[in-house]
Design a protein around this motif. Sequence first.
Motif, mmCIF file in Angstrom:
data_model
loop_
_atom_site.group_PDB
_atom_site.id
_atom_site.type_symbol
_atom_site.label_atom_id
_atom_site.label_comp_id
_atom_site.label_asym_id
_atom_site.label_seq_id
_atom_site.Cartn_x
_atom_site.Cartn_y
_atom_site.Cartn_z
ATOM 1 N N LEU A 138 -6.762 -10.339 -5.406
ATOM 2 C CA LEU A 138 -6.337 -11.731 -5.482
ATOM 3 C C LEU A 138 -6.086 -12.166 -6.915
ATOM 4 N N ALA A 139 -6.837 -11.581 -7.851
ATOM 5 C CA ALA A 139 -6.712 -11.940 -9.262
ATOM 6 C C ALA A 139 -5.554 -11.233 -9.952
ATOM 7 N N GLY A 140 -4.741 -10.518 -9.191
ATOM 8 C CA GLY A 140 -3.586 -9.849 -9.764
ATOM 9 C C GLY A 140 -3.939 -8.630 -10.582
ATOM 10 N N GLN A 141 -4.971 -7.892 -10.131
ATOM 11 C CA GLN A 141 -5.415 -6.675 -10.818
ATOM 12 C C GLN A 141 -5.353 -5.498 -9.845
ATOM 13 N N PRO A 142 -4.149 -5.153 -9.372
ATOM 14 C CA PRO A 142 -4.032 -4.131 -8.330
ATOM 15 C C PRO A 142 -4.497 -2.746 -8.756
ATOM 16 N N ALA A 143 -4.291 -2.373 -10.007
ATOM 17 C CA ALA A 143 -4.717 -1.042 -10.441
ATOM 18 C C ALA A 143 -6.235 -0.916 -10.373
ATOM 19 N N ALA A 144 -6.933 -1.959 -10.799
ATOM 20 C CA ALA A 144 -8.398 -1.944 -10.729
ATOM 21 C C ALA A 144 -8.862 -1.942 -9.281
ATOM 22 N N ALA A 145 -8.191 -2.729 -8.438
ATOM 23 C CA ALA A 145 -8.543 -2.755 -7.018
ATOM 24 C C ALA A 145 -8.277 -1.409 -6.367
ATOM 25 N N ASN A 146 -7.202 -0.753 -6.777
ATOM 26 C CA ASN A 146 -6.833 0.524 -6.174
ATOM 27 C C ASN A 146 -7.921 1.574 -6.358
ATOM 28 N N LEU A 147 -8.574 1.579 -7.498
ATOM 29 C CA LEU A 147 -9.646 2.546 -7.734
ATOM 30 C C LEU A 147 -10.778 2.352 -6.736
ATOM 31 N N LEU A 148 -11.082 1.111 -6.414
ATOM 32 C CA LEU A 148 -12.144 0.823 -5.457
ATOM 33 C C LEU A 148 -11.718 1.172 -4.044
ATOM 34 N N PHE A 149 -10.480 0.854 -3.705
ATOM 35 C CA PHE A 149 -9.971 1.218 -2.376
ATOM 36 C C PHE A 149 -10.019 2.730 -2.179
#
Length: 326
Positions: A281-292
Amino acid sequence: MSLLGRLLGRRSGHAGGETPAIDPAFGDADLRLMLDQNAAADWPALRDGLAAVADQADLTWLVAQLADAPGSETWLPGAAADEPDSALPLLLLGARHVSWAWEARTRATAQHVSKEQWRVFGERLESAEQHLYEAAEREPTWLAPWYFLQISARGASLGPDAARYRFEAALRRRADHLGSHRQRLQQLCEKWGGSHEEMHDFARTAMLAAPEGSPLGELVALAHLEHWLSLDGADARAYINSPAVRDRLHEAADRSVRHPAYSRPRGWQSAHNTFAMALSLAGQPAAANLLFRELDGAVTRYPWAYLNGSPAEAYVKFRDLAARAG
């Protein structure tokens, strides 16, 4: 259009194959066995399994998951009657009545809860309080009764003093208990009579007071999601995308789920899902991708249920957007 649809657009499909199923056992073999025993009303086997759990945080987490499984309210009273000196059936019965109370109330806002729902909600919470206090008296060192008493206090609107007392009682038994900190954060939310300022201060103070690698960093992400949920439209987007919020989310992730010292507790998937949603939601897809990628399809109901649609479908859409961007 649902909140998820407004966020991602009507045509936002996914490219990651089938939607994963939510696993009520969180991939935990012990919990999976206990859920089967619970469904079969096999109290002797379930009792022996729970009694063998030495760690109070683990016991509390296991009982919390069992409490959400329907049906035990029909046979646990008999188990408690058959073992009048045991705290364990009372603990499980009290925990189940807390969850059962919320089932009657539903997650609707207060103005959309009927008088009958309020009546049943109150009766079940009163029963929960009785069982949990009795369990706490029989086993004064147990953490679990005080964890569930925090939830019942909030539902029964017992006020800030009772809520604080129960939180402090839980921490005297386990100072770093993530579940109790989550409940305290909910108590401090604006929607429960607190304020954004209190909520954020509590979350960050708890995180900074804990050693690096502590799971308490999740509190910061939860607080920002709660704040975001309280806003609408452009205000919500501006808030969650602000540089200050992004910095706080990265700081919290660096001190918890991304820290080398982070040791995944039972139910670790919840924290990863929380950070994945907040960073997306915060516009940090690369960081989110690592968690996914670490989750590998291990979706949890919350926080995705906040998006007013299928939690698993929301997870998949955000996951695939993060994968394309990351």
